[in-house]
Design a protein around this motif. Sequence first.
Motif, PDB file in Angstrom:
ATOM      1  N   VAL A  55      18.844  11.380 -10.000  1.00  0.00           N
ATOM      2  CA  VAL A  55      19.090  10.070 -10.955  1.00  0.00           C
ATOM      3  C   VAL A  55      18.230  10.137 -11.997  1.00  0.00           C
ATOM      4  O   VAL A  55      17.079  10.399 -11.961  1.00  0.00           O
ATOM      5  N   GLU A  56      18.941   9.622 -12.990  1.00  0.00           N
ATOM      6  CA  GLU A  56      18.212   9.511 -14.277  1.00  0.00           C
ATOM      7  C   GLU A  56      17.282   8.421 -14.228  1.00  0.00           C
ATOM      8  O   GLU A  56      16.309   8.417 -14.826  1.00  0.00           O
ATOM      9  N   ARG A  57      17.932   7.145 -13.884  1.00  0.00           N
ATOM     10  CA  ARG A  57      17.105   5.857 -13.969  1.00  0.00           C
ATOM     11  C   ARG A  57      17.464   5.159 -12.644  1.00  0.00           C
ATOM     12  O   ARG A  57      18.551   5.054 -11.806  1.00  0.00           O
ATOM     13  N   PRO A  58      16.411   4.333 -12.314  1.00  0.00           N
ATOM     14  CA  PRO A  58      16.506   3.501 -11.188  1.00  0.00           C
ATOM     15  C   PRO A  58      17.906   2.651 -11.194  1.00  0.00           C
ATOM     16  O   PRO A  58      18.206   2.023 -11.948  1.00  0.00           O
ATOM     17  N   HIS A 114      17.588  -8.651   2.444  1.00  0.00           N
ATOM     18  CA  HIS A 114      18.255  -8.991   1.380  1.00  0.00           C
ATOM     19  C   HIS A 114      17.403  -9.585   0.129  1.00  0.00           C
ATOM     20  O   HIS A 114      16.262 -10.151   0.487  1.00  0.00           O
ATOM     21  N   GLY A 115      17.632  -9.452  -1.142  1.00  0.00           N
ATOM     22  CA  GLY A 115      16.957  -9.806  -2.316  1.00  0.00           C
ATOM     23  C   GLY A 115      15.677  -9.061  -2.740  1.00  0.00           C
ATOM     24  O   GLY A 115      14.928  -9.398  -3.451  1.00  0.00           O
ATOM     25  N   GLN A 116      15.191  -7.942  -2.088  1.00  0.00           N
ATOM     26  CA  GLN A 116      14.360  -7.113  -2.336  1.00  0.00           C
ATOM     27  C   GLN A 116      14.772  -5.753  -2.715  1.00  0.00           C
ATOM     28  O   GLN A 116      15.898  -5.134  -2.430  1.00  0.00           O
ATOM     29  N   PHE A 117      14.073  -4.782  -3.336  1.00  0.00           N
ATOM     30  CA  PHE A 117      14.158  -3.476  -3.788  1.00  0.00           C
ATOM     31  C   PHE A 117      15.222  -3.426  -5.057  1.00  0.00           C
ATOM     32  O   PHE A 117      15.348  -4.550  -5.669  1.00  0.00           O
ATOM     33  N   ILE A 118      15.505  -2.507  -5.464  1.00  0.00           N
ATOM     34  CA  ILE A 118      16.224  -1.991  -6.806  1.00  0.00           C
ATOM     35  C   ILE A 118      17.659  -2.281  -6.937  1.00  0.00           C
ATOM     36  O   ILE A 118      18.193  -1.881  -5.946  1.00  0.00           O
ATOM     37  N   ASP A 119      18.085  -3.017  -7.796  1.00  0.00           N
ATOM     38  CA  ASP A 119      19.786  -3.502  -7.628  1.00  0.00           C
ATOM     39  C   ASP A 119      20.396  -2.189  -7.885  1.00  0.00           C
ATOM     40  O   ASP A 119      19.961  -1.176  -8.592  1.00  0.00           O
ATOM     41  N   GLY A 120      21.462  -2.008  -7.112  1.00  0.00           N
ATOM     42  CA  GLY A 120      22.235  -0.679  -7.005  1.00  0.00           C
ATOM     43  C   GLY A 120      21.694   0.261  -6.232  1.00  0.00           C
ATOM     44  O   GLY A 120      22.502   1.213  -5.955  1.00  0.00           O
ATOM     45  N   TRP A 121      20.698   0.217  -5.688  1.00  0.00           N
ATOM     46  CA  TRP A 121      20.138   1.262  -4.612  1.00  0.00           C
ATOM     47  C   TRP A 121      20.010   0.936  -3.439  1.00  0.00           C
ATOM     48  O   TRP A 121      19.684  -0.274  -3.118  1.00  0.00           O
ATOM     49  N   GLY A 122      20.146   1.565  -2.387  1.00  0.00           N
ATOM     50  CA  GLY A 122      20.013   1.415  -1.014  1.00  0.00           C
ATOM     51  C   GLY A 122      21.072   0.256  -0.240  1.00  0.00           C
ATOM     52  O   GLY A 122      21.953   0.172  -0.723  1.00  0.00           O
ATOM     53  N   ARG A 123      20.512  -0.062   0.974  1.00  0.00           N
ATOM     54  CA  ARG A 123      21.285  -0.684   1.507  1.00  0.00           C
ATOM     55  C   ARG A 123      20.679  -1.973   2.225  1.00  0.00           C
ATOM     56  O   ARG A 123      19.527  -1.801   2.528  1.00  0.00           O
ATOM     57  N   ARG A 124      21.309  -2.992   2.096  1.00  0.00           N
ATOM     58  CA  ARG A 124      20.683  -4.443   2.527  1.00  0.00           C
ATOM     59  C   ARG A 124      21.111  -4.705   4.183  1.00  0.00           C
ATOM     60  O   ARG A 124      22.387  -4.739   4.304  1.00  0.00           O
ATOM     61  N   ALA A 125      20.297  -5.463   4.782  1.00  0.00           N
ATOM     62  CA  ALA A 125      20.571  -5.859   5.816  1.00  0.00           C
ATOM     63  C   ALA A 125      19.944  -7.137   6.322  1.00  0.00           C
ATOM     64  O   ALA A 125      18.952  -7.202   5.985  1.00  0.00           O
ATOM     65  N   ASP A 126      20.678  -8.034   7.195  1.00  0.00           N
ATOM     66  CA  ASP A 126      19.905  -9.166   7.746  1.00  0.00           C
ATOM     67  C   ASP A 126      18.639  -8.334   8.608  1.00  0.00           C
ATOM     68  O   ASP A 126      18.880  -7.404   9.176  1.00  0.00           O
ATOM     69  N   LEU A 127      17.717  -9.176   8.823  1.00  0.00           N
ATOM     70  CA  LEU A 127      16.455  -8.768   9.615  1.00  0.00           C
ATOM     71  C   LEU A 127      16.947  -8.151  10.875  1.00  0.00           C
ATOM     72  O   LEU A 127      16.379  -7.097  11.532  1.00  0.00           O
ATOM     73  N   ARG A 272      10.777  10.530 -11.949  1.00  0.00           N
ATOM     74  CA  ARG A 272      11.010  11.685 -13.129  1.00  0.00           C
ATOM     75  C   ARG A 272       9.619  11.810 -13.730  1.00  0.00           C
ATOM     76  O   ARG A 272       8.904  10.720 -13.994  1.00  0.00           O
ATOM     77  N   PRO A 273       9.285  12.890 -14.587  1.00  0.00           N
ATOM     78  CA  PRO A 273      10.167  14.108 -14.363  1.00  0.00           C
ATOM     79  C   PRO A 273       9.674  14.750 -13.081  1.00  0.00           C
ATOM     80  O   PRO A 273       8.679  14.789 -12.685  1.00  0.00           O
ATOM     81  N   HIS A 274      10.710  15.742 -12.613  1.00  0.00           N
ATOM     82  CA  HIS A 274      10.307  16.411 -11.454  1.00  0.00           C
ATOM     83  C   HIS A 274       9.692  17.552 -11.866  1.00  0.00           C
ATOM     84  O   HIS A 274       9.431  18.245 -12.684  1.00  0.00           O
ATOM     85  N   GLY A 275       9.108  18.112 -10.493  1.00  0.00           N
ATOM     86  CA  GLY A 275       8.249  19.448 -10.716  1.00  0.00           C
ATOM     87  C   GLY A 275       6.862  19.283 -11.098  1.00  0.00           C
ATOM     88  O   GLY A 275       6.189  19.893 -11.634  1.00  0.00           O
ATOM     89  N   ARG A 276       6.171  17.990 -10.734  1.00  0.00           N
ATOM     90  CA  ARG A 276       4.873  17.569 -11.154  1.00  0.00           C
ATOM     91  C   ARG A 276       3.926  17.442 -10.020  1.00  0.00           C
ATOM     92  O   ARG A 276       2.899  16.681 -10.128  1.00  0.00           O
ATOM     93  N   ILE A 277       4.322  18.435  -8.987  1.00  0.00           N
ATOM     94  CA  ILE A 277       3.305  18.235  -7.799  1.00  0.00           C
ATOM     95  C   ILE A 277       1.760  18.661  -8.050  1.00  0.00           C
ATOM     96  O   ILE A 277       1.164  18.000  -7.349  1.00  0.00           O
TER      97      ILE A 277
END
Length: 357
Positions: A55-58, A114-127, A272-277
């Motif tokens: 992904v380019e951006r969060p 719900h209500g946490q983490f980055i918008d558009g990413w991941g899966r939200r669930a009730d506790l 990003r950028p990748h390959g920075r280990i």
Amino acid sequence: MSVLRIRGRALPTGDWLDLYADGDRWTTDPVRGAELVAEGWLLPGLVDAHTHPGVERPGQPLDDELLRTDLHRHVERGVTMVRAPGLAGDPPDWFGRDPDVPRAVHAGLWIAQHGQFIDGWGRRADLADLPRAAAAQAASSGWAKLIADWEPGDPPLPEAVLRDVVARVHAVGGRVAVHSQQAAGGAAAVAAGVDSVEHGMCLDPELLPEMAARGTALTPTLALITESLARVRQRPDGPRRRWYLAGATGHAALAAAAVEAGVVVLAGTDSRPHGRIADEVRALVGAGIRPHDALGAASWAARAYLGLPGLVPGAPADAVVYDADPRVDLAQLDRPRAVVLRGALVSAAQSTRAKLA
Ligand SMILES: [Zn+2]
């Protein structure tokens, strides 16, 4: 195609080894006509244990083409295995399998309340539904990634919920990685017995012995966290700035204390950028961790934690080869002599074949 051969001093022991790739397995049994592709200091490949390629951006969806490009950046720098504790989508079938990409384990989509983490990413669930969601993910990919805490002031995942997550995920043979950057979330994660704490910023150092005893790994993503410090210092004062400055300022000492306490520390780059280990290895060394241990966190120790052996007969045929001991000269990490993945040469310094011819 001739059999590939490498030789040199193998870490972590420094013993001399002469290895032949029998398909995707190393053997010390000489193979007639094998092609010596590199000689020097041998590691069983590097591991980036916390990376989110593709992904380019969060918030953006997973881009399969970018995913492959990002993974190539990792391979060029000697990474033969990645763990993706959270991806922006379900990965394509070739992820972790094609000859040109590292081996991989992943946790699929991040799982958050719900209500946490980055918008558009991941899966939200009730506790109440989080443990079931985590177990379903782990059953399909081996890992589940939970967001234990997010912004300062947000409620962290309760310890009881995390305990249920761990029980359900372990019951299906999976492992639990938990994002935590706050003291309460970190404490709940450790008490619940998760398998790895990601970032671990603001974690109480008093919990490190318990983590060591339970085999809970810490992926400090130290370079990522400390490189934001200068930017955050410019921000106006407030709870978020105070939280970040306090946590990030103490993070190097926490990482060093974790190694000292016997916690399995894993090197991970996150963004990003990748390959920075190599930057993460240098950050760990800068924290006061012995180069041997910092390199182990990005190689043999991480592989062992993820279930792969090092450079021994019968092991999967991965390696990265350096001209000199990378523990003595960390700049070696920026220019591997050769990278071997699944028994094939995937990247080599231009002069390798000429030098050995
Ligand atoms: Zn991450």
